[in-house]
Design an enzyme around this catalytic site. Structure first.
Site, PDB file in Angstrom:
ATOM      1  N   ASN A  23      -0.693   3.957   1.298  1.00 32.98           N
ATOM      2  CA  ASN A  23      -1.532   4.759   2.200  1.00 32.98           C
ATOM      3  C   ASN A  23      -0.916   4.820   3.607  1.00 32.98           C
ATOM      4  O   ASN A  23      -0.789   3.805   4.287  1.00 32.98           O
ATOM      5  CB  ASN A  23      -2.920   4.109   2.207  1.00 32.98           C
ATOM      6  CG  ASN A  23      -3.899   4.817   3.113  1.00 32.98           C
ATOM      7  OD1 ASN A  23      -3.569   5.231   4.219  1.00 32.98           O
ATOM      8  ND2 ASN A  23      -5.123   4.955   2.635  1.00 32.98           N
ATOM      9  N   THR A  26       0.846  -1.188   0.000  1.00 37.96           N
ATOM     10  CA  THR A  26       0.000   0.000   0.000  1.00 37.96           C
ATOM     11  C   THR A  26       0.883   1.241   0.000  1.00 37.96           C
ATOM     12  O   THR A  26       2.044   1.185   0.398  1.00 37.96           O
ATOM     13  CB  THR A  26      -0.943   0.051   1.219  1.00 37.96           C
ATOM     14  OG1 THR A  26      -1.820   1.165   1.081  1.00 37.96           O
ATOM     15  CG2 THR A  26      -0.192   0.190   2.528  1.00 37.96           C
ATOM     16  N   ASP A  43      -7.768  -5.325   0.531  1.00 31.30           N
ATOM     17  CA  ASP A  43      -8.763  -4.682  -0.315  1.00 31.30           C
ATOM     18  C   ASP A  43     -10.026  -4.562   0.513  1.00 31.30           C
ATOM     19  O   ASP A  43     -10.372  -5.472   1.269  1.00 31.30           O
ATOM     20  CB  ASP A  43      -9.030  -5.491  -1.587  1.00 31.30           C
ATOM     21  CG  ASP A  43      -9.815  -4.669  -2.589  1.00 31.30           C
ATOM     22  OD1 ASP A  43      -9.349  -3.580  -2.964  1.00 31.30           O
ATOM     23  OD2 ASP A  43     -10.916  -5.083  -2.979  1.00 31.30           O
ATOM     24  N   SER A  44     -10.684  -3.433   0.382  1.00 29.64           N
ATOM     25  CA  SER A  44     -11.841  -3.221   1.252  1.00 29.64           C
ATOM     26  C   SER A  44     -12.923  -2.454   0.529  1.00 29.64           C
ATOM     27  O   SER A  44     -12.712  -1.930  -0.566  1.00 29.64           O
ATOM     28  CB  SER A  44     -11.404  -2.459   2.511  1.00 29.64           C
ATOM     29  OG  SER A  44     -10.696  -1.293   2.151  1.00 29.64           O
TER      30      SER A  44
HETATM   31  P1  IMP Z   1      -8.941   0.068  -0.881  1.00 36.76           P
HETATM   32  O1  IMP Z   1      -9.078  -1.101   0.015  1.00 36.76           O
HETATM   33  O2  IMP Z   1      -7.791   0.933  -0.508  1.00 36.76           O
HETATM   34  O3  IMP Z   1      -9.011  -0.296  -2.320  1.00 36.76           O
HETATM   35  O4  IMP Z   1     -10.183   1.008  -0.579  1.00 36.76           O
HETATM   36  C1  IMP Z   1     -11.482   0.711  -0.878  1.00 36.76           C
HETATM   37  C2  IMP Z   1     -12.434   1.862  -0.628  1.00 36.76           C
HETATM   38  O5  IMP Z   1     -13.401   1.425   0.308  1.00 36.76           O
HETATM   39  C3  IMP Z   1     -11.850   3.112  -0.019  1.00 36.76           C
HETATM   40  O6  IMP Z   1     -11.341   3.973  -0.978  1.00 36.76           O
HETATM   41  C4  IMP Z   1     -13.075   3.694   0.663  1.00 36.76           C
HETATM   42  O7  IMP Z   1     -13.895   4.295  -0.274  1.00 36.76           O
HETATM   43  C5  IMP Z   1     -13.789   2.456   1.160  1.00 36.76           C
HETATM   44  N1  IMP Z   1     -13.354   2.117   2.523  1.00 36.76           N
HETATM   45  C6  IMP Z   1     -12.649   1.026   2.898  1.00 36.76           C
HETATM   46  N2  IMP Z   1     -12.404   1.034   4.217  1.00 36.76           N
HETATM   47  C7  IMP Z   1     -12.968   2.153   4.696  1.00 36.76           C
HETATM   48  C8  IMP Z   1     -13.017   2.726   6.000  1.00 36.76           C
HETATM   49  O8  IMP Z   1     -12.487   2.219   6.993  1.00 36.76           O
HETATM   50  N3  IMP Z   1     -13.665   3.905   6.086  1.00 36.76           N
HETATM   51  C9  IMP Z   1     -14.225   4.518   5.034  1.00 36.76           C
HETATM   52  N4  IMP Z   1     -14.200   4.047   3.799  1.00 36.76           N
HETATM   53  C10 IMP Z   1     -13.571   2.848   3.623  1.00 36.76           C
END
Ligand code: IMP
Length: 196
Positions: free
Chosen positions: A10, A8, A70-71
């Site tokens: 981030n 990541t 991934d979330s």
């Molecule tokens: P990724 O896992 O970095 O691809 O993120 C997936 C997207 O899911 C993020 O950009 C947010 O839009 C949303 N998301 C995932 N986790 C959270 C959280 O803890 N709070 C708010 N939004 C979330």
């Protein structure tokens, strides 16, 4: 294994990861810190697939333990949208003010008990010998009627957790890590890795 790379860029995620895994893995590097750059298309259909795509891409260059996550947010009333497309909902560069306002609008008139939603997080691990693991965790909540709270990111201001009486944007980082999808998934992954 004392060292791992988390796929990541981030910083918020890196803080959370270090907080939870530092006692087992003294050295936790972000992709950038490990000097690895990859552009992967997160085109999987599930959170697990996307996490594996990221972890494999980095592991191919790293040759050591790599984790990736991934979330997303699933809203039951909207057939689990935005789901795996959470980051891309209404466009990657669209502000969360706009995304959140849009979701609230789409739930207009929907009663409290039908506003159920969850954050989902999958974490994948690719080991140096090629073995792969995935875990998944969630936090259940409801979509609020307006944005509340200044902490967190993304959809946090509209994600209300009834047991806490707050949105996840009203929690401190430490409070959120204790209950969040990502915090739980990280602790699960730590347990799975300890069994190997
Ligand atoms: P990724 O896992 O970095 O691809 O993120 C997936 C997207 O899911 C993020 O950009 C947010 O839009 C949303 N998301 C995932 N986790 C959270 C959280 O803890 N709070 C708010 N939004 C979330």
């Amino acid at each position: 294994m004392e060292r791992l790379i988390f796929a990541t860029g981030n910083e918020g995620k890196m803080r959370e990861i270090r907080d939870i895994l530092a006692d087992t893995y003294p050295e936790i590097l972000s992709m950038k810190e490990a000097g690895i750059r990859t552009e992967v298309a997160e085109d999987g259909k599930t959170y697990e697939e996307n996490a594996l795509i990221k972890a494999r891409a980095v592991a191919a260059q790293a040759g050591e333990l790599v984790l990736a996550d991934d979330s997303g947010l699933e809203i039951d009333w909207l057939g689990k949208e935005p789901g795996v497309y959470s980051a891309r909902y209404l466009g990657e560069d669209t502000s969360y003010r706009i995304k959140n306002a849009d979701l609230i609008r789409r739930l207009e008139g929907v009663p409290e008990e039908e506003r159920t939603a969850r954050f989902v997080c999958a974490i994948a691990a690719v080991l140096p010998d090629g073995r792969e693991l995935t875990v998944r965790a969630t936090i259940e909540g409801r979509i609020g009627y307006e944005e509340k709270g200044e902490n967190g990111f993304g959809y946090d201001p509209i994600f209300y957790v009834p047991e806490l009486g707050k949105t996840t944007a009203e929690l401190t980082e430490a409070e959120k890590n204790l209950v969040s999808h990502r915090g739980k998934a990280l602790r699960l992954m730590k347990e799975e890795l300890a069994k190997l």
